[in-house]
Design an enzyme around this catalytic site. Structure first.
Site, PDB file in Angstrom:
ATOM      1  N   GLY A 108      -6.047  -8.290  -2.903  1.00  0.00           N
ATOM      2  CA  GLY A 108      -5.774  -9.245  -1.826  1.00  0.00           C
ATOM      3  C   GLY A 108      -6.314  -8.717  -0.500  1.00  0.00           C
TER       4      GLY A 108
ATOM      5  N   ASP B  32      -6.863  -7.016 -10.075  1.00  0.00           N
ATOM      6  CA  ASP B  32      -5.906  -8.028  -9.629  1.00  0.00           C
ATOM      7  C   ASP B  32      -5.491  -8.876 -10.817  1.00  0.00           C
ATOM      8  OD1 ASP B  32      -5.140  -9.101  -6.568  1.00  0.00           O
ATOM      9  OD2 ASP B  32      -4.788 -10.565  -8.172  1.00  0.00           O
TER      10      ASP B  32
ATOM     11  N   ARG C 293       4.711 -10.343   3.610  1.00  0.00           N
ATOM     12  CA  ARG C 293       5.778 -11.066   4.323  1.00  0.00           C
ATOM     13  C   ARG C 293       5.307 -12.417   4.825  1.00  0.00           C
ATOM     14  NH1 ARG C 293       8.298  -7.762   9.084  1.00  0.00           N
ATOM     15  NH2 ARG C 293       6.347  -6.611   9.195  1.00  0.00           N
TER      16      ARG C 293
ATOM     17  N   ARG D 262      10.588  -6.718   5.682  1.00  0.00           N
ATOM     18  CA  ARG D 262       9.906  -6.062   4.565  1.00  0.00           C
ATOM     19  C   ARG D 262      10.850  -5.906   3.383  1.00  0.00           C
ATOM     20  NH1 ARG D 262       8.204  -3.519   9.366  1.00  0.00           N
ATOM     21  NH2 ARG D 262       5.948  -3.455   9.671  1.00  0.00           N
TER      22      ARG D 262
ATOM     23  N   ASN E  61       8.576  -7.326  -5.600  1.00  0.00           N
ATOM     24  CA  ASN E  61       7.526  -6.308  -5.589  1.00  0.00           C
ATOM     25  C   ASN E  61       7.843  -5.120  -6.493  1.00  0.00           C
ATOM     26  OD1 ASN E  61       5.954  -7.882  -4.020  1.00  0.00           O
ATOM     27  ND2 ASN E  61       6.226  -6.720  -2.127  1.00  0.00           N
TER      28      ASN E  61
ATOM     29  N   HIS F  60       9.410   2.648   7.070  1.00  0.00           N
ATOM     30  CA  HIS F  60       8.464   1.621   7.559  1.00  0.00           C
ATOM     31  C   HIS F  60       9.216   0.303   7.719  1.00  0.00           C
ATOM     32  CE1 HIS F  60       4.715  -0.316   8.337  1.00  0.00           C
ATOM     33  NE2 HIS F  60       4.702  -1.018   7.225  1.00  0.00           N
TER      34      HIS F  60
HETATM   35  O1  TXD Z   1       1.568  -0.329   5.989  1.00  0.00           O
HETATM   36  C1  TXD Z   1       1.905  -0.866   4.977  1.00  0.00           C
HETATM   37  N1  TXD Z   1       2.542  -0.187   4.045  1.00  0.00           N
HETATM   38  C2  TXD Z   1       1.592  -2.285   4.743  1.00  0.00           C
HETATM   39  C3  TXD Z   1       2.113  -2.912   3.578  1.00  0.00           C
HETATM   40  C4  TXD Z   1       0.658  -2.964   5.569  1.00  0.00           C
HETATM   41  C5  TXD Z   1       0.225  -4.206   5.215  1.00  0.00           C
HETATM   42  C6  TXD Z   1       0.669  -4.900   4.014  1.00  0.00           C
HETATM   43  N2  TXD Z   1       1.751  -4.240   3.376  1.00  0.00           N
HETATM   44  C7  TXD Z   1       2.204  -4.752   2.079  1.00  0.00           C
HETATM   45  O2  TXD Z   1       1.159  -4.606   1.108  1.00  0.00           O
HETATM   46  C8  TXD Z   1       2.550  -6.202   2.039  1.00  0.00           C
HETATM   47  O3  TXD Z   1       3.827  -6.437   2.571  1.00  0.00           O
HETATM   48  C9  TXD Z   1       2.484  -6.473   0.556  1.00  0.00           C
HETATM   49  O4  TXD Z   1       3.668  -6.045  -0.077  1.00  0.00           O
HETATM   50  C10 TXD Z   1       1.323  -5.593   0.089  1.00  0.00           C
HETATM   51  C11 TXD Z   1       0.007  -6.354  -0.105  1.00  0.00           C
HETATM   52  O5  TXD Z   1      -0.325  -7.045   1.067  1.00  0.00           O
HETATM   53  P1  TXD Z   1      -1.617  -7.963   1.134  1.00  0.00           P
HETATM   54  O6  TXD Z   1      -1.720  -8.461   2.516  1.00  0.00           O
HETATM   55  O7  TXD Z   1      -2.757  -7.264   0.519  1.00  0.00           O
HETATM   56  O8  TXD Z   1      -1.139  -9.163   0.194  1.00  0.00           O
HETATM   57  P2  TXD Z   1      -2.077 -10.192  -0.617  1.00  0.00           P
HETATM   58  O9  TXD Z   1      -3.279 -10.543   0.178  1.00  0.00           O
HETATM   59  O10 TXD Z   1      -1.178 -11.272  -1.059  1.00  0.00           O
HETATM   60  O11 TXD Z   1      -2.565  -9.350  -1.875  1.00  0.00           O
HETATM   61  C12 TXD Z   1      -1.702  -8.925  -2.873  1.00  0.00           C
HETATM   62  C13 TXD Z   1      -2.463  -9.040  -4.155  1.00  0.00           C
HETATM   63  C14 TXD Z   1      -2.794 -10.497  -4.532  1.00  0.00           C
HETATM   64  O12 TXD Z   1      -4.188 -10.656  -4.679  1.00  0.00           O
HETATM   65  C15 TXD Z   1      -2.050 -10.698  -5.853  1.00  0.00           C
HETATM   66  O13 TXD Z   1      -2.750 -11.549  -6.755  1.00  0.00           O
HETATM   67  C16 TXD Z   1      -1.976  -9.279  -6.363  1.00  0.00           C
HETATM   68  O14 TXD Z   1      -1.667  -8.502  -5.222  1.00  0.00           O
HETATM   69  N3  TXD Z   1      -0.961  -9.086  -7.388  1.00  0.00           N
HETATM   70  C17 TXD Z   1      -1.176  -8.279  -8.458  1.00  0.00           C
HETATM   71  N4  TXD Z   1      -2.219  -7.520  -8.800  1.00  0.00           N
HETATM   72  C18 TXD Z   1      -2.126  -6.828  -9.962  1.00  0.00           C
HETATM   73  N5  TXD Z   1      -1.017  -6.852 -10.740  1.00  0.00           N
HETATM   74  C19 TXD Z   1       0.043  -7.608 -10.426  1.00  0.00           C
HETATM   75  N6  TXD Z   1       1.128  -7.631 -11.220  1.00  0.00           N
HETATM   76  C20 TXD Z   1      -0.007  -8.368  -9.235  1.00  0.00           C
HETATM   77  N7  TXD Z   1       0.856  -9.219  -8.623  1.00  0.00           N
HETATM   78  C21 TXD Z   1       0.258  -9.642  -7.500  1.00  0.00           C
END
Ligand code: TXD
Length: 308
Positions: free
Chosen positions: A11, A33, A82, A88, A95, A175
């Site tokens: 993502g 993904d 979020r 969070r 998650n 965090h």
């Molecule tokens: O500083 C930090 N730690 C953070 C954390 C900063 C920014 C974002 N932060 C967290 O990272 C956010 O709260 C989310 O929990 C994650 C991912 O954030 P992102 O913005 O990348 O979310 P997206 O764009 O929705 O991407 C998540 C991807 C998406 O493409 C889903 O299809 C995929 O995760 N996804 C999976 N991939 C593989 N396997 C499984 N089971 C799966 N489920 C969802």
């Protein structure tokens, strides 16, 4: 042999991490993904950018974990981000299952990898990854502190009109909005922030740093920050692959440091090829110690919800 980094979740943060990493040209990259075509498509697109920037990096993508075989580093970003109004911690149950799957599926193919977790709630998901993989804690850590600290540094550099290169900020703690920006350890060219900024400006910067993620979530309206989180992860991956012994704020497993036990929590730690080499302890003020306690209690409460 080239290093290999697998990023689970293609993502916003996963793909952006891949982008920053590709520019560093330090490893081949695999994106995984659950959504069919997403990781393949982004990997192919990024691969086709390499001739323009002259970087010989191989980038592959897919839904199949076989692709991740023999990774040196696994980055877990899979999960939900979020929405406005969510904390969070609201992401915990959904998650946890996603992160558990990502951790177990990658471990099968890369038993020697270092794990870097990004998924929120960050400290809790990092703890979960360490527990379900059974890996020694020094091989599992989370990204939060570099992001929170670079946000703070951005605000300080803007406020004082100095180069970002002169600003060194350190944000510790969980965090979440109770994170603890250190105002006497953080400095501008060696001068502590609390000596260079008037108290009310410094308080405003601390507050904006704490709410920095939420500020972006409410602007974007869908999803959360990804450029700064992505580059923060890339920095950690680089520290591991280049064995830099880099000291950076990360979510690390604590076993007595700052009087905290059995918790993942934001502290300054030294990163190298084997993961976390050492946790540093800053001399803290009474207020900072108290603030860390408050933050740790929230993380511990959420870790308990995992019922591991
Ligand atoms: O500083 C930090 N730690 C953070 C954390 C900063 C920014 C974002 N932060 C967290 O990272 C956010 O709260 C989310 O929990 C994650 C991912 O954030 P992102 O913005 O990348 O979310 P997206 O764009 O929705 O991407 C998540 C991807 C998406 O493409 C889903 O299809 C995929 O995760 N996804 C999976 N991939 C593989 N396997 C499984 N089971 C799966 N489920 C969802």
């Amino acid at each position: 042999m080239r290093a290999k980094v697998s990023i689970i979740g293609a993502g916003m943060t996963g793909a952006t991490t891949a982008h920053w990493l590709a520019e560093l040209e330090i490893a081949d990259i695999v994106l995984i993904d659950v959504v069919d075509g997403l990781a393949q498509g982004k990997a192919l697109d990024l691969q086709q950018a390499m001739p323009v920037i002259g970087k010989d990096v191989r980038i592959a993508g897919g839904t199949e974990y076989e692709l991740t075989e023999n990774s040196d580093v696994v980055v877990i970003t899979a999960g939900l981000p979020r929405k406005p109004g969510m904390s969070r911690d609201d992401l915990l149950a959904a998650n946890a299952e996603i992160v558990r799957q990502a951790a177990m599926n990658t471990l099968k193919y890369s038993p020697n990898a270092i794990y870097i977790v990004l998924t929120n709630p960050l400290d809790v998901m990092t703890y979960l990854t360490m527990k379900v993989t059974g890996l020694p804690p020094h091989r599992v850590f989370g990204q939060a502190g570099i992001l929170d600290s670079t946000r703070m540094a951005t605000f300080v550099a803007e406020e004082l009109g100095v180069s970002v290169e002169n600003v060194h900020c350190y944000v510790l703690g969980g965090h979440g909005d109770e994170m603890v920006p250190l105002t006497h350890i953080s400095n501008v060219a060696g001068i502590p922030l609390d000596q260079i900024l008037p108290a009310e400006r410094l308080d405003a910067i601390v507050e904006r740093t704490r709410k920095g993620g939420g500020e972006i979530v409410s602007l974007l309206k869908m999803g959360s920050a990804f450029y700064a989180p992505g580059v923060a992860v890339a920095k950690m991956v680089e520290a591991v692959i280049r064995d830099k012994h880099l000291i950076a704020p990360v979510s690390a497993y604590l076993q007595g440091e700052y009087d905290l036990h059995d918790i993942y929590f934001g502290v300054a730690a030294q990163l190298g090829r084997n993961g976390i080499e050492k946790v540093l302890e800053y001399p803290l003020t009474q207020n900072e110690k108290q603030a860390l306690k408050v933050s740790a209690a929230i993380v511990a409460e959420n870790i308990a919800k995992l019922k591991l």
